[in-house]
Design a protein around this motif. Structure first.
Motif, short mmCIF file in Angstrom:
data_model
loop_
_atom_site.label_atom_id
_atom_site.label_comp_id
_atom_site.label_asym_id
_atom_site.label_seq_id
_atom_site.Cartn_x
_atom_site.Cartn_y
_atom_site.Cartn_z
N ALA A 82 -56.61 20.32 3.53
CA ALA A 82 -55.64 20.97 4.15
C ALA A 82 -55.94 20.03 5.50
CB ALA A 82 -55.53 22.12 4.05
N ALA A 83 -57.34 19.66 5.75
CA ALA A 83 -57.41 19.21 6.82
C ALA A 83 -57.65 17.82 7.19
CB ALA A 83 -59.58 20.11 7.02
N THR A 84 -57.85 17.53 5.64
CA THR A 84 -57.81 16.16 5.53
C THR A 84 -55.98 15.27 6.16
OG1 THR A 84 -59.33 15.89 3.68
CG2 THR A 84 -57.92 13.92 4.42
N THR A 85 -55.44 16.09 5.47
CA THR A 85 -54.09 16.48 6.09
C THR A 85 -53.26 16.30 6.76
OG1 THR A 85 -53.55 17.20 3.42
CG2 THR A 85 -51.41 16.59 4.39
N ARG A 86 -54.18 17.29 7.94
CA ARG A 86 -53.75 17.87 9.79
C ARG A 86 -54.08 16.11 10.21
NH1 ARG A 86 -50.37 22.10 9.65
NH2 ARG A 86 -51.66 23.96 8.37
N GLN A 87 -55.16 15.94 9.46
CA GLN A 87 -56.09 14.43 10.84
C GLN A 87 -54.85 13.88 10.18
OE1 GLN A 87 -59.29 14.04 12.95
NE2 GLN A 87 -57.16 12.82 12.76
N GLY A 88 -54.26 13.28 9.56
CA GLY A 88 -53.29 12.13 8.55
C GLY A 88 -52.14 12.91 9.45
N ALA A 89 -51.81 13.48 10.11
CA ALA A 89 -50.95 13.64 10.51
C ALA A 89 -50.97 13.32 12.03
CB ALA A 89 -49.71 15.37 10.43
N VAL A 90 -51.42 13.13 12.41
CA VAL A 90 -52.03 12.47 13.91
C VAL A 90 -52.86 11.66 14.53
CG1 VAL A 90 -51.40 14.77 15.08
CG2 VAL A 90 -53.95 14.11 14.25
N VAL A 91 -52.17 10.67 15.68
CA VAL A 91 -52.78 9.43 15.56
C VAL A 91 -54.90 9.69 16.14
CG1 VAL A 91 -52.90 7.06 16.67
CG2 VAL A 91 -51.20 8.28 15.88
N GLU A 92 -54.67 10.69 17.01
CA GLU A 92 -55.90 10.99 17.68
C GLU A 92 -56.93 11.53 17.02
OE1 GLU A 92 -52.78 10.24 21.11
OE2 GLU A 92 -52.88 11.48 19.27
N PRO A 93 -58.20 11.41 17.12
CA PRO A 93 -59.31 11.86 16.06
C PRO A 93 -59.25 13.45 16.26
CG PRO A 93 -60.21 10.25 17.80
CD PRO A 93 -58.38 10.27 17.86
N LEU A 94 -59.67 14.36 15.63
CA LEU A 94 -60.18 15.51 16.03
C LEU A 94 -61.09 15.88 15.68
CD1 LEU A 94 -55.91 17.28 14.07
CD2 LEU A 94 -56.37 16.74 16.48
N PRO A 95 -61.29 16.91 15.79
CA PRO A 95 -63.01 16.97 15.90
C PRO A 95 -63.16 17.73 13.88
CG PRO A 95 -62.04 18.65 17.53
CD PRO A 95 -61.40 17.82 17.37
N LYS A 96 -63.90 16.97 14.03
CA LYS A 96 -63.62 17.63 12.25
C LYS A 96 -64.04 18.70 11.65
CE LYS A 96 -64.64 12.59 10.70
NZ LYS A 96 -64.76 11.95 11.95
N GLY A 97 -65.75 19.54 12.41
CA GLY A 97 -65.99 20.96 12.00
C GLY A 97 -64.76 21.78 12.45
N ARG A 98 -64.70 21.50 14.02
CA ARG A 98 -63.15 22.30 14.35
C ARG A 98 -61.97 22.51 13.78
NH1 ARG A 98 -64.53 22.32 21.42
NH2 ARG A 98 -66.25 23.18 20.76
N LEU A 99 -61.50 21.50 13.05
CA LEU A 99 -60.74 20.96 12.17
C LEU A 99 -60.25 21.78 10.93
CD1 LEU A 99 -57.81 20.09 11.41
CD2 LEU A 99 -59.34 17.93 10.97
N LEU A 100 -61.92 21.58 10.23
CA LEU A 100 -62.38 22.51 8.42
C LEU A 100 -62.00 23.36 9.15
CD1 LEU A 100 -62.52 22.13 5.50
CD2 LEU A 100 -64.87 22.20 6.29
N ALA A 101 -62.91 24.62 10.11
CA ALA A 101 -62.60 25.80 10.60
C ALA A 101 -61.81 26.85 10.89
CB ALA A 101 -64.04 26.27 11.60
N THR A 102 -61.09 25.03 11.77
CA THR A 102 -59.35 26.53 11.32
C THR A 102 -58.34 26.50 10.38
OG1 THR A 102 -59.24 24.82 14.24
CG2 THR A 102 -57.33 25.28 13.09
#
Length: 334
Positions: A82-102
């Motif tokens: 889910a975190a991988t797909t969320r990151q792929g849906a936006v151009v800007e890099p998201l903080p990986k640890g916070r994205l996974l926790a989210t």
């Protein structure tokens, strides 16, 4: 020289009696309240489904633990997908640890609110806190939902083609149910189109959002890494969910081939996708039992498998997920 009249004294806001002062709730107090709300909701949901929890844990005690460990592992990997797909849906890099926790916290929120709303609200807030404008955050969220739906339907179609006789569709839908369902879907589509055609402001907002979403989709697909993350994650997410059900079926000795169990899971989740229940609680269990029976499993064993599977994927992560959600709110990450 004429005397200047004295201006009468006007009471200042601080001179008013304390009872008349407008009280403003501090943002800190609001966040403290929001930290407690997920735990209260978890308690309410758990109390309402206590009989299901007791029966599900009872089935887990008789299962083969290596297969249950596989089910737990695949459940954890769904958050990575889910975190991988969320990151792929936006151009800007998201903080990986916070994205996974989210994503872990969003899973808990998704089981406490009507299907999809909890996770969507958490991720929308997370992206806006990360600095993305609300319009682009909403476009990224819509792209994620679209990719996830396409990935799930693509896997379902591939399994149907590979195993055409694996699922008795007549057992999933009562006689004469297909026609009313199609009519309801067409009616809903016509109502939506009619509302957009009649309400100019809503039509303008919808067209503006569509332009933003299309622009975001084009930007994402000009970057191969983002496109791979979007579509790879959208295929991996439902595949891992289905693999979790297969592992639980193996642990409890369900006499159904693994591919048929995966097909039953995908068919059941697609069927209940539009049911507005919190996390699909209740509707998913019923649909999964019917699908596994339609795939050839005994009703008693299929029920045990579904209850054990939902214990692992929903109830065990619910409390730590709610605690993570409360911590993210307190830390102002969402």
């Amino acid at each position: 020289m004429p005397e200047i009249p004295k201006v009468p004294h006007l009471p200042h806001l601080t001179d008013l009696p304390e009872g008349r002062l407008p009280r403003r709730v501090p943002a800190r107090r609001i966040r403290q309240i929001l930290c407690v709300v997920p735990l209260l909701l978890v308690t309410v949901v758990a109390v309402r489904h206590r009989s299901v929890l007791a029966e599900g844990f009872g089935h887990l005690t008789n299962a083969e633990w290596p297969w249950l460990a596989v089910a737990v592992g695949t459940t954890c990997l769904t958050w990575v997908a889910a975190a991988t797909t969320r990151q792929g849906a936006v151009v800007e890099p998201l903080p990986k640890g916070r994205l996974l926790a989210t994503q872990f916290a969003a899973g808990a929120a998704n089981h406490l609110l009507p299907t999809g709303l909890g996770a969507s609200a958490v991720n929308l807030r997370f992206m806006t806190v990360c600095g993305l404008p609300l319009a682009r955050s909403s476009a990224g969220l819509a792209l994620y939902l679209l990719a996830e739906a396409i990935g799930r339907l693509a896997l379902l179609a591939a399994l149907f083609v590979a195993f055409p006789g694996a699922l008795r569709l007549g057992a999933l839908l009562p006689d004469g149910a297909v026609g009313p369902l199609l009519l309801a879907a067409v009616a809903a589509l016509l109502v939506a189109v009619g509302v957009l055609a009649c309400v100019r402001r809503l039509r303008t907002a919808a067209l503006s959002f569509l332009r933003t979403a299309l622009g975001e989709a084009r930007s994402v697909h000009t970057r191969p890494a983002r496109a791979l993350a979007l579509w790879g994650g959208s295929l991996a997410f439902p595949a891992l969910q289905a693999a979790g059900l297969v592992a639980v079926g193996k642990a409890l000795g369900l006499p159904v081939p693994p591919a048929h169990m995966a097909l039953a899971y995908l068919a059941a989740t697609v069927a209940v996708a539009l049911v507005p229940t919190p996390g699909g609680i209740g509707s998913v269990e019923a649909a999964l039992v019917v699908a596994l029976v339609a795939a050839g499993g005994p009703a008693a064993v299929a029920t045990a498998v579904v209850l054990a599977y939902r214990i692992i994927t929903v109830w065990l992560p619910l409390v730590p997920g709610a605690l993570t959600l409360a911590a993210l709110v307190r830390l102002k990450i969402i």
